[in-house]
Design a protein around this motif. Structure first.
Motif, PDB file in Angstrom:
ATOM      1  N   PRO A 118       2.965  -2.744 -12.663  1.00  0.00           N
ATOM      2  CA  PRO A 118       1.929  -3.771 -12.834  1.00  0.00           C
ATOM      3  C   PRO A 118       1.372  -4.317 -11.523  1.00  0.00           C
ATOM      4  CG  PRO A 118       4.101  -4.639 -13.406  1.00  0.00           C
ATOM      5  CD  PRO A 118       4.257  -3.165 -13.239  1.00  0.00           C
ATOM      6  N   ILE A 119       2.236  -4.386 -10.505  1.00  0.00           N
ATOM      7  CA  ILE A 119       1.785  -4.869  -9.197  1.00  0.00           C
ATOM      8  C   ILE A 119       0.799  -3.883  -8.586  1.00  0.00           C
ATOM      9  CG2 ILE A 119       2.524  -5.502  -6.861  1.00  0.00           C
ATOM     10  CD1 ILE A 119       3.406  -7.447  -9.064  1.00  0.00           C
ATOM     11  N   GLU A 120       1.137  -2.587  -8.684  1.00  0.00           N
ATOM     12  CA  GLU A 120       0.276  -1.555  -8.111  1.00  0.00           C
ATOM     13  C   GLU A 120      -1.045  -1.452  -8.867  1.00  0.00           C
ATOM     14  OE1 GLU A 120       1.172  -0.373  -5.424  1.00  0.00           O
ATOM     15  OE2 GLU A 120       3.267   0.225  -5.330  1.00  0.00           O
ATOM     16  N   VAL A 121      -0.980  -1.498 -10.183  1.00  0.00           N
ATOM     17  CA  VAL A 121      -2.189  -1.363 -11.006  1.00  0.00           C
ATOM     18  C   VAL A 121      -3.167  -2.501 -10.742  1.00  0.00           C
ATOM     19  CG1 VAL A 121      -3.073  -1.430 -13.371  1.00  0.00           C
ATOM     20  CG2 VAL A 121      -1.107   0.010 -12.818  1.00  0.00           C
ATOM     21  N   LEU A 122      -2.633  -3.697 -10.552  1.00  0.00           N
ATOM     22  CA  LEU A 122      -3.484  -4.863 -10.307  1.00  0.00           C
ATOM     23  C   LEU A 122      -3.859  -5.024  -8.831  1.00  0.00           C
ATOM     24  CD1 LEU A 122      -1.722  -7.465 -12.633  1.00  0.00           C
ATOM     25  CD2 LEU A 122      -3.910  -6.302 -13.032  1.00  0.00           C
ATOM     26  N   HIS A 136       3.288   4.466  -1.716  1.00  0.00           N
ATOM     27  CA  HIS A 136       2.022   4.787  -1.050  1.00  0.00           C
ATOM     28  C   HIS A 136       1.420   3.599  -0.322  1.00  0.00           C
ATOM     29  CE1 HIS A 136       0.071   2.502  -4.254  1.00  0.00           C
ATOM     30  NE2 HIS A 136       0.888   3.122  -5.085  1.00  0.00           N
ATOM     31  N   ASN A 137       2.108   2.454  -0.323  1.00  0.00           N
ATOM     32  CA  ASN A 137       1.487   1.219   0.149  1.00  0.00           C
ATOM     33  C   ASN A 137       1.181   1.197   1.637  1.00  0.00           C
ATOM     34  OD1 ASN A 137       1.325  -0.122  -2.370  1.00  0.00           O
ATOM     35  ND2 ASN A 137       3.524  -0.510  -2.279  1.00  0.00           N
ATOM     36  N   GLY A 138       1.857   2.044   2.418  1.00  0.00           N
ATOM     37  CA  GLY A 138       1.512   2.140   3.835  1.00  0.00           C
ATOM     38  C   GLY A 138       0.109   2.681   4.037  1.00  0.00           C
ATOM     39  N   GLY A 139      -0.429   3.356   3.003  1.00  0.00           N
ATOM     40  CA  GLY A 139      -1.781   3.889   3.101  1.00  0.00           C
ATOM     41  C   GLY A 139      -2.797   3.177   2.232  1.00  0.00           C
ATOM     42  N   THR A 140      -2.324   2.389   1.255  1.00  0.00           N
ATOM     43  CA  THR A 140      -3.267   1.751   0.318  1.00  0.00           C
ATOM     44  C   THR A 140      -3.241   0.233   0.357  1.00  0.00           C
ATOM     45  OG1 THR A 140      -1.619   1.810  -1.470  1.00  0.00           O
ATOM     46  CG2 THR A 140      -3.086   3.717  -1.278  1.00  0.00           C
ATOM     47  N   TRP A 141      -2.471  -0.345   1.296  1.00  0.00           N
ATOM     48  CA  TRP A 141      -2.378  -1.807   1.375  1.00  0.00           C
ATOM     49  C   TRP A 141      -3.738  -2.462   1.542  1.00  0.00           C
ATOM     50  CZ3 TRP A 141      -4.429  -4.176   5.606  1.00  0.00           C
ATOM     51  CH2 TRP A 141      -4.691  -3.367   6.720  1.00  0.00           C
ATOM     52  N   PHE A 142      -4.638  -1.785   2.287  1.00  0.00           N
ATOM     53  CA  PHE A 142      -5.938  -2.397   2.597  1.00  0.00           C
ATOM     54  C   PHE A 142      -6.773  -2.600   1.336  1.00  0.00           C
ATOM     55  CE2 PHE A 142      -7.182   2.026   2.453  1.00  0.00           C
ATOM     56  CZ  PHE A 142      -8.505   2.016   2.050  1.00  0.00           C
ATOM     57  N   ILE A 143      -6.538  -1.778   0.313  1.00  0.00           N
ATOM     58  CA  ILE A 143      -7.285  -1.933  -0.940  1.00  0.00           C
ATOM     59  C   ILE A 143      -6.909  -3.249  -1.601  1.00  0.00           C
ATOM     60  CG2 ILE A 143      -7.641  -0.977  -3.248  1.00  0.00           C
ATOM     61  CD1 ILE A 143      -7.140   1.778  -2.022  1.00  0.00           C
ATOM     62  N   SER A 144      -5.621  -3.558  -1.583  1.00  0.00           N
ATOM     63  CA  SER A 144      -5.158  -4.824  -2.146  1.00  0.00           C
ATOM     64  C   SER A 144      -5.817  -6.004  -1.436  1.00  0.00           C
ATOM     65  CB  SER A 144      -3.638  -4.911  -2.027  1.00  0.00           C
ATOM     66  OG  SER A 144      -3.159  -6.147  -2.506  1.00  0.00           O
ATOM     67  N   CYS A 145      -5.846  -5.956  -0.102  1.00  0.00           N
ATOM     68  CA  CYS A 145      -6.495  -7.025   0.666  1.00  0.00           C
ATOM     69  C   CYS A 145      -7.979  -7.109   0.347  1.00  0.00           C
ATOM     70  CB  CYS A 145      -6.305  -6.783   2.165  1.00  0.00           C
ATOM     71  SG  CYS A 145      -4.599  -6.928   2.731  1.00  0.00           S
ATOM     72  N   LEU A 146      -8.600  -5.955   0.210  1.00  0.00           N
ATOM     73  CA  LEU A 146     -10.036  -5.908  -0.058  1.00  0.00           C
ATOM     74  C   LEU A 146     -10.356  -6.473  -1.441  1.00  0.00           C
ATOM     75  CD1 LEU A 146     -12.421  -4.912   1.650  1.00  0.00           C
ATOM     76  CD2 LEU A 146     -12.315  -2.740   0.409  1.00  0.00           C
ATOM     77  N   LEU A 147      -9.477  -6.230  -2.401  1.00  0.00           N
ATOM     78  CA  LEU A 147      -9.690  -6.740  -3.754  1.00  0.00           C
ATOM     79  C   LEU A 147      -9.719  -8.267  -3.763  1.00  0.00           C
ATOM     80  CD1 LEU A 147      -7.447  -4.333  -5.854  1.00  0.00           C
ATOM     81  CD2 LEU A 147      -9.943  -4.499  -5.931  1.00  0.00           C
TER      82      LEU A 147
END
Length: 353
Positions: A118-122, A136-147
């Motif tokens: 649920p954390i990843e999906v949101l 995968h968060n070392g490569g996708t963390w910026f998406i979370s910040c951008l959201l």
């Protein structure tokens, strides 16, 4: 209207260049930290290439305000369409990349992935600073910040629109001061890194919004909008970071280098916004590279693992060949993601809107 459209095209072309450069610099940074690739006199600069994530967030805020400055996003239909565009533009590719990583490269157990789901999906992973090295968060963390930044943007825009120019400068100074000082707190008290923190990345995004909203005198804008000025800005950026690395000034504390990069990135964005270049405007390659830059960022999630296998199997040790293969591999993955996921989703969005 013809003049306005032409100005918009020139602005987009210059900012497309900035976006592509930021994406490539992050890849070269990964080449250096993961494979120890050497870039000669530029190695020190490339070793701090993570600072270009600051450029990415500043540019994102700037471009969004530039795009929506004449619209009232707080109206129901406008707000719905804004969020739909962000959802269609971000989530499909992100979720596919996340799922592929978990299936092919993930080291977490089934239970751990279930807890994370649920954390990843949101897109909430950036709230948990210790999740950065997980999955995968070392490569996708910026998406979370951008959201988080996109979620707040409609309110940001309306607040900025109602500010006086003096108030904008004051708020800009406060945001910049926070970003300058906070890494010192991290260094002094050994706190968790703020590199992937949505609040601080949101401040960089907000600085981009403020920068776009500020009136720039025509004379100053004309002076800045030249290739000579852009080259001078780039030289100062490279020299400033290289000297700091040579002196071993907080090397690895990427956010502390905001002292150098935020002012120079701000000038670069203003320069490229006003730069009128027929070559940039007519470059189909640049437009495509910019459109695929999000996919290029995400492609780097897989790049290192594939490269480690490829270099070992083929016995590739040549420095130049390793860098060339890294860039080529990331480009191929990015094009595949862009063509197979992003473009179809864009078509679906057009039909829905």
């Amino acid at each position: 209207m013809i003049i306005d459209k032409e100005k918009a095209k020139h602005r987009a072309a210059g900012l497309d260049l900035f976006r592509v450069v930021a994406a490539v610099m992050v890849l070269l940074f990964h080449c250096n930290i993961h494979h120890g690739n050497d870039f000669g006199a530029l190695t020190g600069f490339v070793s701090m290439g993570a600072v270009f994530m600051t450029a990415f967030f500043m540019l994102s805020g700037f471009v969004l305000f530039l795009t929506y400055r004449e619209r009232d996003l707080l109206k129901n239909d406008a707000l719905k369409n804004f969020y739909l565009k962000r959802i269609f533009g971000i989530f499909p590719l992100y979720l596919i990349v996340a799922a592929l990583y978990v299936v092919t490269l993930g080291q977490e157990s089934a239970f751990q992935n279930l807890v994370l789901l649920p954390i990843e999906v949101l897109g909430l992973q950036s709230v948990f600073s210790t999740l950065f090295p997980v999955s995968h968060n070392g490569g996708t963390w910026f998406i979370s910040c951008l959201l988080f930044a996109y979620l707040a943007f409609p309110l940001m825009q309306e607040v900025v629109k109602q500010m006086s120019t003096r108030a904008k400068w004051i708020v800009l100074a406060i945001c910049t001061a926070i970003l300058f000082w906070s890494p010192l707190v991290v260094h002094t008290f050994k706190t968790d890194s703020i590199y992937s923190n949505p609040f601080f990345r949101g401040l960089e995004f907000f600085i981009g919004v403020l920068l776009c909203s500020l009136p720039i005198r025509a004379g100053i804008a004309k002076i800045l909008a030249t290739w000579k000025v852009f080259v001078a800005e780039a030289v100062l950026l490279v020299a400033g970071i290289s000297v700091a690395v040579r002196l071993n000034v907080f090397v690895g504390n990427y956010m502390l280098y905001d002292w150098i990069v935020i002012p120079l990135f701000a000038f670069m964005i203003i320069t490229l916004t006003g730069l009128k270049s027929p070559r940039l405007l007519g470059s189909a390659v640049l437009r495509y590279a910019s459109a695929a830059s999000y996919a290029f960022f995400l492609a780097q999630t897989f790049n290192t693992e594939i490269e480690n296998w490829l270099f070992a199997v083929c016995g590739i040790q040549n420095n130049v060949l390793q860098i060339t293969l890294s860039v080529s591999l990331c480009t191929v993955i990015a094009v595949a993601l862009h063509e197979l996921v992003e473009k179809p989703c864009a078509e679906m969005l057009k039909k829905k809107l």
